[in-house]
Design a protein around this motif. Structure first.
Motif, short mmCIF file in Angstrom:
data_model
loop_
_atom_site.label_atom_id
_atom_site.label_comp_id
_atom_site.label_asym_id
_atom_site.label_seq_id
_atom_site.Cartn_x
_atom_site.Cartn_y
_atom_site.Cartn_z
N VAL A 40 17.64 -109.12 -7.37
CA VAL A 40 17.12 -110.49 -7.38
C VAL A 40 17.95 -111.41 -8.29
O VAL A 40 17.48 -112.45 -8.73
CB VAL A 40 15.62 -110.52 -7.80
CG1 VAL A 40 14.74 -109.87 -6.75
CG2 VAL A 40 15.39 -109.87 -9.16
N ALA A 56 15.07 -114.04 -16.24
CA ALA A 56 15.66 -113.10 -17.20
C ALA A 56 15.46 -111.69 -16.66
O ALA A 56 14.59 -111.46 -15.82
CB ALA A 56 14.96 -113.26 -18.54
N ARG A 68 19.15 -112.24 -1.38
CA ARG A 68 17.90 -112.84 -0.90
C ARG A 68 17.43 -114.03 -1.70
O ARG A 68 16.55 -114.77 -1.26
CB ARG A 68 16.81 -111.78 -0.86
CG ARG A 68 16.44 -111.23 -2.23
CD ARG A 68 16.01 -109.80 -2.09
NE ARG A 68 14.59 -109.61 -2.38
CZ ARG A 68 14.08 -108.44 -2.74
NH1 ARG A 68 14.86 -107.39 -2.87
NH2 ARG A 68 12.80 -108.33 -2.98
N PHE A 103 13.74 -106.88 -21.83
CA PHE A 103 12.79 -107.49 -22.77
C PHE A 103 12.41 -106.59 -23.94
O PHE A 103 12.09 -107.06 -25.01
CB PHE A 103 11.51 -107.91 -22.04
CG PHE A 103 11.65 -109.21 -21.32
CD1 PHE A 103 12.76 -110.02 -21.52
CD2 PHE A 103 10.69 -109.64 -20.45
CE1 PHE A 103 12.91 -111.22 -20.85
CE2 PHE A 103 10.81 -110.84 -19.77
CZ PHE A 103 11.92 -111.62 -19.97
N VAL A 117 13.92 -108.45 -16.75
CA VAL A 117 12.72 -107.94 -17.42
C VAL A 117 13.01 -106.60 -18.11
O VAL A 117 12.39 -106.25 -19.12
CB VAL A 117 11.57 -107.79 -16.39
CG1 VAL A 117 10.32 -107.24 -17.02
CG2 VAL A 117 11.27 -109.13 -15.77
N ASN A 118 13.99 -105.86 -17.56
CA ASN A 118 14.33 -104.56 -18.17
C ASN A 118 14.88 -104.73 -19.58
O ASN A 118 14.89 -103.79 -20.37
CB ASN A 118 15.37 -103.83 -17.33
CG ASN A 118 14.83 -103.51 -15.96
OD1 ASN A 118 13.83 -102.80 -15.85
ND2 ASN A 118 15.44 -104.07 -14.92
N LEU A 141 13.40 -118.81 -10.64
CA LEU A 141 12.26 -118.60 -11.53
C LEU A 141 12.71 -118.48 -12.98
O LEU A 141 13.78 -117.93 -13.26
CB LEU A 141 11.51 -117.32 -11.13
CG LEU A 141 10.90 -117.31 -9.72
CD1 LEU A 141 10.25 -115.97 -9.42
CD2 LEU A 141 9.90 -118.44 -9.56
N GLU A 173 6.97 -117.01 -16.78
CA GLU A 173 6.97 -116.32 -18.08
C GLU A 173 5.57 -116.03 -18.60
O GLU A 173 5.32 -114.95 -19.16
CB GLU A 173 7.74 -117.14 -19.13
CG GLU A 173 9.25 -117.08 -18.97
CD GLU A 173 9.80 -118.11 -18.00
OE1 GLU A 173 8.99 -118.73 -17.27
OE2 GLU A 173 11.02 -118.32 -17.96
#
Ligand code: COA
Length: 641
Positions: free
Chosen positions: A21, A61, A55, A66, A63-64, A98, A123
């Protein structure tokens, strides 16, 4: 290469290619940062188009990253570099832009998007606020009220609405790159707009802020992030750009390590693992193109509506014309309500209804791929329906029961080809509830199980595999919670105090209010089940004063204990599945991550100690072996162990 540069005449095309993504991993941030330097040093480039492969535009950001220490270049520095580039950048948006993705876009001088693109700041759904200028630039582009709505709710908007708000400059159609290049050539020849950071922001009055804060606090229901996002937007209206960015950053960092953010992150990953669990990896689902529902009571009508939302042609079967007419009217009422509420256009509503054929004759099912029986909870009736289906359907047609109280093995007892039989436990209202418990019998083929998961995905539901056993997962958790609520009342607490304590904890409704809603029959059934299960009832419950915290613990820790038994009995494959069921089917507050996450965050040893204490008070069963084992090992067992 996560980020590449190529030329189209006087334009440079910067392409991000970071599947699935285009999340803003360190490599992407570095690539963008370098691209600014490279392109600013190339005088033959008059504009830069920032596009994404695959896509979607940047989904935010990564997420992995964070839970790891932040690595340079930081996102806010990348946005600042793009914003201050000598050569103007144009964000070219398709799919979803996003969070950090749209913060990058706001750093660009221009933004264009395809009509079906979506823009948002999710978020807060992860317990965070935007950390790279989202709360500072959005009010400058779209005004404070729009910024508050976008950033504090996390809800995405479409490109047309974003254009009306001033968040993007154009909605384009056709070939995205060609349209964006034409747009760029037009606007680059005109006077350029100010970068977002230098635009003014119009602050609301103090009275307006009071009203805004009240509304945000109410909607936040105990979540910290929306209020912090609001504080950040408010600060951005009263100070200079750099101080506002620093304030936002501090808020972001404070939230990043918070228990709510950890819980919401865990739910995010659980929701994405559940629909494609590792045990079904590589298993081809049996193909399902058509579905029938037998029995059009309220549940059946809701299932028909859900199947139509998923795009399946549906045959609805009833035993007589009056029942069929009533059921069809019920489906129509559900669809009409969705249209009136604005979630369906009039055309889509018509199309939903047109895809339903009603019939009294089972012979119409000779070529149906998946048949769901949703008749009353009567073993003989269900068996006779399965037997009629065996006569008319293909031997590979999947047959599903929606029974919640009967053992699916008994329903399928006389069925030939049991490999195609499966249980589907829909929670009501079935067209709205996100969760589906999928209950295989021992003979169910893995391809049929995979087909049930695929069906759930098509209906935009989260499937969770549940083992056979009274109440499967969700109803079992609820039964324990309701039993505990009654025990606490027997100990001398008022039902209102119990409801208030649980609402304060984050449930939308207290247990007594919820049981009032489901109606006396269902509530009485649950109570009977609870009492029959309750081996500790005989001595009576000692009277005692309990504060709000005691009440919450007396209701929730036994739910954790029940979850542990569910795991030990292999009724759920993993603790996160129990959490998803609790959140999506039992009303457990998402910000606590579900009971199993809540217990881990609280400390499993502390949960065992407190449950021992609650047991000694005569208020609950003692911790089970699985809970004690998890406490000594420090975590729940992994799936399959
Ligand atoms: N960081 C890292 N991975 C992400 C991600 C992110 N921000 N967003 C999605 N992914 C991953 C998912 O974990 C999933 O991985 P998997 O295929 O290994 O399971 C994959 O991308 C696809 O996600 P999924 O949600 O199944 O796809 P979708 O097409 O239904 O939806 C999005 C795509 C982008 C709309 C959706 O993933 C989403 O809303 N992501 C969250 C965006 C977000 O919160 N961004 C802000 C972060 S602060």
């Amino acid at each position: 290469m996560a980020v590449s540069i190529r030329r189209e005449g006087d334009l440079a095309i910067v392409t991000i290619d970071n599947p699935p993504v285009n999340a803003l991993s360190r490599a992407v941030r570095q690539g963008l940062f370098d691209a600014v330097t490279i392109l600013d040093n190339d005088v033959s480039v008059s504009g830069v188009l920032l596009v994404c492969a695959g896509r979607t535009f940047i989904a935010g950001a990564d997420v992995n990253e964070f839970s790891k220490p932040p690595l340079e270049p930081h996102l806010r520095d990348v946005v600042a570099a793009i914003e201050s580039a000598k050569t103007p950048w144009v964000a070219v948006i398709h799919g979803t832009a996003l969070g950090g993705g749209f913060e990058i876009a706001m750093g660009c001088r221009f933004r264009v998007a395809l009509k079906d693109a979506k823009i948002g700041f999710p978020e807060v759904t992860l317990g965070l606020i935007p950390g790279a200028g989202g709360t500072v630039r959005t009010p400058r582009l779209a005004g404070v009220v729009n910024a508050v709505t976008l950033v504090t709710t996390g809800r995405a908007i479409g490109a047309t609405q974003a254009l009306a708000m001033g968040l993007i400059d154009a909605v384009v159609a056709g070939d995205l790159l060609l349209s964006a290049a034409a747009f760029a050539h037009t606007v680059l020849a005109e006077e350029w707009p100010l970068p977002a950071r230098t635009r003014p922001v119009l602050a609301p009055t103090d009275d307006d802020w009071v009203a805004i804060e009240q509304a945000v606090r109410k909607a936040a229901r105990g979540e910290d992030a929306p209020l912090r996002a609001l504080a950040s937007i408010r600060f951005a209206c009263t100070t200079d750009f750099d101080s506002a960015l620093a304030f936002e950053r501090d808020m972001f960092l404070a939230l990043r390590g918070s228990p709510q953010a950890a819980a919401l992150r865990a739910v995010f990953f659980a929701e994405r693992t559940a629909p494609r669990p590792p045990e079904l990896a590589g298993i081809e689902p049996r193909s399902v193109k058509s579905v029938a529902v037998i029995g059009g009571g309220l549940l059946g009508a809701e299932i028909v509506a859900a199947l139509r939302d998923g795009g399946f042609p549906v045959i609805l079967i009833e035993h007589d014309q009056a029942a069929l007419d009533r059921s069809f009217a019920d489906v129509k009422a559900i669809v009409d309500e969705a249209a009136q509420g604005g979630s369906l256009t009039a055309d889509s509503a018509d199309e939903r209804i047109a895809g339903i054929s009603t019939n009294l004759d089972y012979d119409t099912l000779t070529n149906t791929d998946f048949v769901i029986e949703a008749v009353a909870e009567d073993l003989d009736v269900k068996r006779s329906i399965i037997s009629r289906l065996t006569d008319v359907c293909r031997p590979d047609t999947i047959l599903a029961t929606t029974s919640t109280s009967l053992d699916p093995r008994m329903i399928a007892e006389n069925l030939a080809h049991k490999d195609r039989f499966i249980g589907l436990h829909f929670f009501r209202p079935a067209q709205l509830t996100k969760l589906l418990e999928v209950v295989p019998v021992p003979e169910t083929s893995p391809h049929v199980l995979a087909a049930a998961f695929a069906l759930a995905r098509s209906l935009n539901k989260i499937p969770v595999q549940a083992g056979i056993g009274e109440g499967f997962i969700g109803n079992r958790l609820l039964t324990i919670m309701y039993r505990q609520a009654e025990r606490v009342v027997l100990a001398g607490v008022s039902p209102t105090d119990v409801d208030n304590a649980m609402r304060e904890f984050g449930f939308a409704m207290g247990p007594f209010e919820a049981q009032d809603r489901i109606g006396p029959d269902a509530a009485a059934l649950r109570r009977r089940a609870a009492h029959e299960n309750d081996t500790n009832e005989s001595g009576g419950v000692p009277q005692q004063a309990l504060n709000q915290n005691d009440i919450v613990r007396a209701l929730l820790f036994p739910v954790v204990n029940e979850g542990s038994k569910i795991l030990a009995e292999d009724v759920a494959k993993r603790a996160t599945d129990i959490d998803l069921v609790a959140i999506h089917a039992c009303g457990f507050p998402r910000r606590c991550g579900g009971p199993m996450h809540f217990a881990t965050a609280h400390g499993l040893k502390a949960v065992v100690n407190e449950l021992d204490r609650i047991h000694a008070m005569g208020l609950a069963a003692p911790p089970c072996g699985m809970l004690r084992r998890a406490a000594s090992e420090g975590d729940w067992p992994a799936a399959g162990s």
